[in-house]
Design an enzyme around this catalytic site. Structure first.
Site, PDB file in Angstrom:
ATOM      1  CB  ALA A 187      47.565   6.081   4.456  1.00  0.00           C
ATOM      2  CD  GLU A 236      50.938   0.626   8.449  1.00  0.00           C
ATOM      3  OE1 GLU A 236      50.389   1.625   7.941  1.00  0.00           O
ATOM      4  OE2 GLU A 236      50.707  -0.531   8.094  1.00  0.00           O
ATOM      5  CD  GLU A 262      46.006   1.242   9.719  1.00  0.00           C
ATOM      6  OE1 GLU A 262      45.867   0.911  10.908  1.00  0.00           O
ATOM      7  OE2 GLU A 262      47.074   1.639   9.234  1.00  0.00           O
ATOM      8  N   GLY A 293      49.451   4.567   8.979  1.00  0.00           N
ATOM      9  CA  GLY A 293      50.707   4.718   8.240  1.00  0.00           C
ATOM     10  C   GLY A 293      51.766   5.495   9.011  1.00  0.00           C
TER      11      GLY A 293
END
Ligand code: CAA
Length: 257
Positions: free
Chosen positions: A66, A115, A135, A112
């Site tokens: 992200a 993911e 993270e 992300g």
């Protein structure tokens, strides 16, 4: 359709979606997620698209996570909203799409990015891939479904190790752990994904969609996957594709879907 952060092109039944922010290692900001939502929705509703191949521009990164710069100043409510909206718009959309998807991973697939690869139905990694959920090193946790999908792919113990250490797996380790289906050289990455897509293209798209739905049901809280399978199995009968598939078998010819 013109996009700023992704490329999308359909050729011979395969929709190639490329995340195209190489200077930011393809980090997923809000605009990129919105564009991916649009491209995946269009691909999933287009009857000519039989497989989606998702990849990153440049070989250095599939997606490095992200966009940290975008959420660095967020408060609790913004953070929760980021995760909820991202999961709905992209990660759940992809996992529950009727069209099978393949993540072709070169370089970093972090946070992300991993993911996103895990929300695809199949993952292939080139030999320079580095995959992890870092993270906790940023003082946050995976928020795009990583705690759930990683555990279901590699098992709870290995997921706990990857998440708590914030470590990265090499392509070979990712294959050993069951996180990716295949590893290959960088040159072979897209051809290998196309080879799988070509096999899928021979099969009934209606049956593939129902199979995806049934497999996913088994990983959904409160849903009995066996019951979903029974219903979806029954609903295949009398469809034109079932009639074509079984007729072709009896006539000793290849089915045309
Ligand atoms: N967000 C925003 N920008 C990112 C980014 C990210 N996740 N990852 C890389 N970039 C940017 C860098 O800031 C840099 O931009 P500038 O040149 O403008 O500074 C550019 O991409 C190139 O990156 P580096 O210079 O850092 O490249 P490197 O080769 O030295 O390192 C790396 C590569 C190890 C992948 C490193 O970039 C890195 O650690 N990135 C962050 C990885 C990460 O922590 N991902 C998880 C994000 S949090 C998340 O995903 C939460 C969630 O689940 C919802």
């Amino acid at each position: 359709m013109n996009y700023n952060n992704i490329l999308s092109e359909t050729k011979e039944g395969i929709c190639y979606i490329t995340i195209n922010r190489p200077k930011q290692l393809n980090a997923l900001n809000g605009d990129t997620i919105a564009e991916l939502n649009q491209a995946i929705t269009i691909a999933d509703t287009a009857t000519e698209v039989r497989c989606i191949i998702l990849t990153g521009a440049d070989t250095k990164a599939f997606v490095a996570g992200a966009d940290i710069k975008e959420f660095a100043a967020f408060d609790k409510s913004n953070g929760e909203n980021l995760a909820r909206k991202g999961q709905e718009l992209l990660f759940d959309l992809l996992e529950n799409a009727s069209t099978p998807s393949i993540a072709a991973v070169s370089g970093f697939a972090l946070g992300g990015g991993l993911e996103l690869a895990m929300a695809c139905h199949i993952r292939i990694a080139s030999d320079n891939a580095k995959m992890g959920l870092p993270e906790v090193s940023l003082g946050v946790i995976p928020g795009y479904g990583g705690t759930q999908r990683l555990a279901s792919l590699v098992g709870k113990g290995k997921a706990m190790e990857m998440i708590t250490t914030a470590g990265m797996l090499s392509a070979v380790e990712a294959k050993e752990w069951g996180l990716v289906n295949y590893i290959c050289t960088q040159e072979e990455l897209i051809p290998m994904a196309e080879k799988l897509a070509t096999k899928m293209k021979r099969n009934s798209p209606m049956a593939i969609a129902k199979a995806i739905k049934s497999v996913n049901a088994g990983f959904t809280d409160g849903v009995n996957g066996f019951n979903v399978e029974i219903t979806e199995f029954g609903s295949c009968f009398e469809t034109p594709e079932f009639i074509e598939g079984t007729t072709a078998f009896m006539e000793k010819r290849k089915a045309k879907f």
